[in-house]
Design an enzyme around this catalytic site. Structure first.
Site, short mmCIF file in Angstrom:
data_model
loop_
_atom_site.label_atom_id
_atom_site.label_comp_id
_atom_site.label_asym_id
_atom_site.label_seq_id
_atom_site.Cartn_x
_atom_site.Cartn_y
_atom_site.Cartn_z
N MET A 30 0.84 -1.19 0.00
CA MET A 30 0.00 0.00 0.00
C MET A 30 0.88 1.25 0.00
SD MET A 30 -3.45 -1.01 1.99
CE MET A 30 -2.87 -0.78 3.65
N GLY A 31 2.14 1.08 -0.39
CA GLY A 31 3.03 2.23 -0.52
C GLY A 31 3.58 2.72 0.80
N HIS A 34 9.01 1.11 3.49
CA HIS A 34 10.09 1.13 4.49
C HIS A 34 10.91 -0.14 4.30
CE1 HIS A 34 7.58 -1.77 6.53
NE2 HIS A 34 6.59 -0.90 6.61
N HIS A 37 9.23 -3.48 3.62
CA HIS A 37 8.83 -3.75 2.23
C HIS A 37 10.04 -4.12 1.38
CE1 HIS A 37 5.58 -0.80 3.45
NE2 HIS A 37 4.86 -1.79 2.98
N GLY A 147 4.62 -10.09 4.09
CA GLY A 147 5.32 -10.08 5.37
C GLY A 147 4.61 -10.96 6.39
N GLU A 148 5.41 -11.57 7.26
CA GLU A 148 4.84 -12.36 8.36
C GLU A 148 4.25 -11.47 9.45
OE1 GLU A 148 7.67 -15.14 9.86
OE2 GLU A 148 7.36 -16.52 8.18
N SER A 186 4.20 1.24 8.06
CA SER A 186 3.97 2.58 7.49
C SER A 186 3.25 3.47 8.49
CB SER A 186 3.12 2.48 6.23
OG SER A 186 3.72 1.60 5.34
N ARG A 187 2.60 2.86 9.47
CA ARG A 187 1.86 3.65 10.46
C ARG A 187 2.77 4.26 11.52
NH1 ARG A 187 -3.87 1.61 10.65
NH2 ARG A 187 -3.99 0.25 8.87
O1 PAF Z 1 -0.26 -5.85 3.59
C1 PAF Z 1 -0.66 -4.91 2.88
O2 PAF Z 1 0.01 -3.89 2.67
C2 PAF Z 1 -2.04 -5.00 2.25
O3 PAF Z 1 -2.95 -5.61 3.10
C3 PAF Z 1 -2.02 -5.69 0.87
C4 PAF Z 1 -1.59 -7.15 0.97
C5 PAF Z 1 -1.09 -4.95 -0.08
C6 PAF Z 1 -3.43 -5.69 0.25
O4 PAF Z 1 -3.91 -4.40 0.08
#
Ligand code: PAF
Length: 281
Positions: A30-31, A34, A37, A147-148, A186-187
């Site tokens: 979801m962009g 960090h 990702h 991610g786990e 990201s939060r």
């Molecule tokens: O983990 C995430 O960032 C989201 O839940 C995903 C898997 C990209 C689906 O929108």
């Protein structure tokens, strides 16, 4: 790096890879990327000849529009990070590309989605599986990397992939942490400095639980250690605390005989954070 904003453009790019006999690994995000990702991207690059990342803040997985609106975004920075990491294609669709007008189809794992964090966030996992199924169809990757940290999400996606027969291998990557132990998210940027410190209680409680497990603690003892550690932090509002079978997510009790998954969620100043750990007996 090719930037695709439409499904048609993405299909053209991936069709060319397949024509050239190259396999593809997908990293849905979801962009606001960090290092967590980037660990997924590195895994994708190791798995396949071509990597595709997606950036899409999926409205259907957010309960409240306030949370959706507050979700941080920084496309230019994300592109630079993905390009530097050697990603071949980034797919950044508008909502209308993913959810065309008149859209009425959902994908839901009816059991796994509606337990644990699914009870705290009704409809959340249905939104995740609906968007991930669509991304799988748009991209048709050989591998998809998650991610786990979002442990239940990973199990839900594995179940959906198996049930719907997607010919895609789902690969989980262990949680990346800041040096002080906070799980990357990201939060995290939305935390005040005080809440940023308080949020360390999540990883600290997991370490305390692991130590207890090594000393022969039962599932009930482990849950008690987690609860007392987190509730001792006044800035934390505990939202979810589950100690379950690591693969079925079913409730368990007594002494540990097989791997268990601890899944935590807590709010700090209105910011919902997750953490998890799998403990082997
Ligand atoms: O983990 C995430 O960032 C989201 O839940 C995903 C898997 C990209 C689906 O929108």
């Amino acid at each position: 790096m090719q930037i695709c904003r439409t499904v048609a453009d993405l299909r053209n790019a991936t069709a060319q890879f397949r024509k050239d006999g190259e396999n593809i690994a997908l990293v849905p995000t979801m962009g606001f990327l960090h290092d967590g990702h980037m660990a997924l991207v590195a895994q994708a690059n190791a798995l396949a000849e071509r990597s595709v990342a997606t950036i899409f803040v999926n409205p259907s997985q957010f309960g409240e529009t306030a949370d959706l609106d507050a979700y941080p975004r920084n496309e230019a920075r994300d592109f630079a990070m993905l390009e530097a990491a050697g990603v071949d294609v980034v797919f950044v669709p508008d909502v209308i590309e993913v959810y065309p007008e008149g859209d009425e189809t959902i994908v839901e794992t009816t059991g796994l989605a509606n337990v644990l964090h699914g009870l705290v966030r009704p409809g959340h996992f249905r939104g995740v599986t609906t968007v991930v199924a669509r991304l799988f169809n748009f991209c048709q990757p050989d591998f998809a990397v998650f991610g786990e940290k979002d442990y239940q999400q990973l199990q839900v996606i594995k179940r959906m992939t198996r049930d719907l027969g997607f010919p895609i291998e789902i690969v989980g990557v262990t949680t990346e942490r800041e040096t002080d132990g906070l799980a990357m998210s990201s939060r995290n940027v939305r935390l005040t400095p005080e809440d940023r410190v308080a949020a360390l209680v999540l990883s600290q409680s997991l370490t305390a639980a692991e130590t207890a497990a090594k000393n022969g603690a039962t599932v009930e003892d482990i849950a008690a250690v987690l609860k007392s550690t987190i509730t001792a932090e006044p800035r934390a509002t505990l939202r979810g605390l589950d100690v379950v079978d690591a693969s079925s997510l079913a409730p368990i009790s007594g002494v540990l005989t097989s791997p268990v998954a601890i899944m935590l969620s807590a709010e700090f100043g209105g910011v919902l954070l997750l953490d998890q750990r799998v403990i082997n007996p």
